[in-house]
Design an enzyme around this catalytic site. Structure first.
Site, PDB file in Angstrom:
ATOM      1  N   GLY A 277       0.784  -1.224   0.000  1.00  0.00           N
ATOM      2  CA  GLY A 277       0.000   0.000   0.000  1.00  0.00           C
ATOM      3  C   GLY A 277       0.814   1.270   0.000  1.00  0.00           C
ATOM      4  N   GLU A 319       5.106  -5.755   0.659  1.00  0.00           N
ATOM      5  CA  GLU A 319       4.553  -6.040  -0.665  1.00  0.00           C
ATOM      6  C   GLU A 319       4.344  -4.768  -1.484  1.00  0.00           C
ATOM      7  OE1 GLU A 319       0.983  -8.084   0.372  1.00  0.00           O
ATOM      8  OE2 GLU A 319       1.985  -9.960   0.875  1.00  0.00           O
ATOM      9  N   CYS A 394     -19.788   7.042 -22.634  1.00  0.00           N
ATOM     10  CA  CYS A 394     -21.106   7.634 -22.437  1.00  0.00           C
ATOM     11  C   CYS A 394     -21.435   7.698 -20.950  1.00  0.00           C
ATOM     12  CB  CYS A 394     -22.144   6.812 -23.196  1.00  0.00           C
ATOM     13  SG  CYS A 394     -23.736   7.632 -23.346  1.00  0.00           S
TER      14      CYS A 394
END
Length: 471
Positions: A277, A319, A394
């Site tokens: 993170g 990590e 869209c």
């Protein structure tokens, strides 16, 4: 900024002209330090170069939209993490971006690999990555995924639920193998990030609660299972985190849990994975810590807490994913339409529409993530104008860069470059509006190498069983 829409800020109609952190530059052509990969610079003709090639040269060969990975930068960041966290196990979080080439780059750097699905594990195995250096995540691993991991010898399985313990007990007995596991815990730490990417608070899908007692129960259960080799604890507190403050509380709670487990069983758990993170800079408002700063801070935290609980220092893991792949990537788009829109109070915003959008970068729509952009194919003497870079889909929320100052003459045919696009862009891409996904290419020393080719309409429509191929 005032938001007035239940669907979130990107759908709001009533907003101030720009966020407080966005300062109008004197020159919109300047490349802000810290946002770009290492080989990015302006060439003599004003065009941006990446890996020794101008964006025009890249676009001529691969078109737009396209993800461009600076190979030297990517490899360098991987090595930096390995060196900064010497003595730790460093796992590259492949969910940020994975393909066969990336798996080999990570292998070359001596890092381990973290995967979270059948697809990611299959890519890693087919790329020749050593399964003993792979960690497997996931809150709902299927029997098929666990069976593949067990038969191929995946090094660590991060267990996420009581049901998964039961599955592993059944499958390991059936296959006659042992599974090395870590228990994923929720520490109750809420990282200062978007709700959807904060993953350690109690009310979410991942892990076993420490405060509720489920984590200790899971540890004791795995410890007593015949074919499960309990290695330790895994903790992940969220994403896009800039410092070690949240990790301090998480480490204290996980190490207290390790101490309680030792009291209950007499066994010292040998491993602790603090997750990932770690954040990167997407805009001038972001100030992430370096790998070296994070390593020093986390080492100090673990040393202090281990002394407090009388524990030997465990084998530690982290990590990083985004912090390796993110800054190494740049997204290129071609402008197709521009228009000025009155936003009230005598103010205008220039809308710059490009040939990509939320199908190739969903993060602004999903998380209200902020990005930067620059005019990439030339320099412009025009004054900076508050702009919004939007896509071709869209949807009113199809926004790539919500607020940015671009030269006022940015127009049709110009190329825009969006830095820090290497993580969670291609990996989260979709085919919304039947839009083929862009290619991923690496650049190095003036050469382009295809990592993932451009998806075609034929690729996309080949899955539609209801189409007449003769029409």
């Amino acid at each position: 900024m005032t938001h007035m829409h239940v669907a979130g800020s990107i759908h709001a109609d009533a907003v101030s002209a720009a966020p407080n952190w966005l300062v109008k530059p004197t020159d919109a052509n300047v490349l802000v330090d810290g946002l770009w990969s290492g080989t990015v610079a302006r060439a003599d003709d004003g065009a941006i170069r990446i890996g020794g090639l101008t964006v025009q040269e890249i676009v001529e060969q691969v078109g737009t939209p396209a993800y461009v990975i600076d190979e030297v930068d990517f490899r360098g960041r991987a090595l930096t993490w390995r060196q900064a966290f010497e003595g730790w196990k460093v796992y590259y979080a492949s969910k940020s971006f994975l393909c066969g080439t990336v798996a080999r780059w990570i292998d070359d750097a001596g890092l381990n690999l973290d995967v979270a699905s059948m697809g990611e594990l299959t890519v890693a195995l087919r790329a020749g990555f050593d399964p003993a250096r792979i960690g497997l995540h996931g809150n709902n691993k299927s029997d098929a995924l666990l069976r593949l991991a067990l038969t191929r010898g995946v090094g660590r399985i991060v267990v996420d639920s009581p049901d998964e313990i039961s599955r592993l007990e059944r499958l390991t007995a059936e296959l006659g193998v042992t599974a090395s596991v870590q228990i994923r815990v929720t520490t109750g730490v809420e990282a200062h990030t978007h709700e959807y990417i904060a993953t350690a608070h109690e009310d979410q899908k991942f892990g076993f609660s420490i405060s509720g007692g489920q984590a200790l129960v899971a540890l004791v259960r795995c410890h007593g299972s015949a074919n499960l080799d309990l290695r330790g604890i895994h903790s992940h507190i969220g994403s896009q985190i800039f410092d070690t403050n949240g990790f301090e509380v998480a480490a204290r709670r996980t190490l207290r849990l390790m101490s309680q487990f030792k009291e209950a069983t007499g066994v010292t758990l040998p491993e602790l994975n603090l997750g990932g993170g770690f954040g990167i800079a997407y805009t001038i408002d972001d100030s992430p810590a370096t790998a070296q700063e994070l390593a020093r801070g986390l080492d100090d935290i673990i040393d202090h807490e281990c002394r407090a609980f009388g524990l030997d220092k465990p084998v530690l893991s982290v990590e990083p994913g985004r912090s390796i792949s993110g800054p190494a990537g740049t997204a290129l788009y071609t402008v197709g339409t521009t228009k000025n829109v009155e936003i009230g109070g005598g103010q205008q915003r220039r809308y710059v529409s490009v040939d990509g959008g939320m199908s190739d970068n969903i993060r602004p729509a999903l998380y209200a993530a902020e990005y930067s952009a620059v005019l990439a194919n030339r320099v412009s003497p025009a004054a900076p104008v508050l702009s919004r870079v939007v896509g071709l889909h869209c949807e009113g929320g199809d926004i790539l860069v919500r607020d940015v100052f671009l030269p006022g003459d940015t127009g049709i045919g110009d190329v825009l470059a969006v830095p820090a696009s290497g993580a969670y862009s291609r990996s989260m891409a979709s085919n919304y509006n039947h839009t083929p996904r862009p290619p991923v290419v690496s650049v190095r020393d003036g050469r382009i190498t295809t990592m993932i080719r451009r998806e075609t309409l034929d690729d996309l429509l080949a899955l539609d069983a209801g189409l007449d191929e003769t029409l």
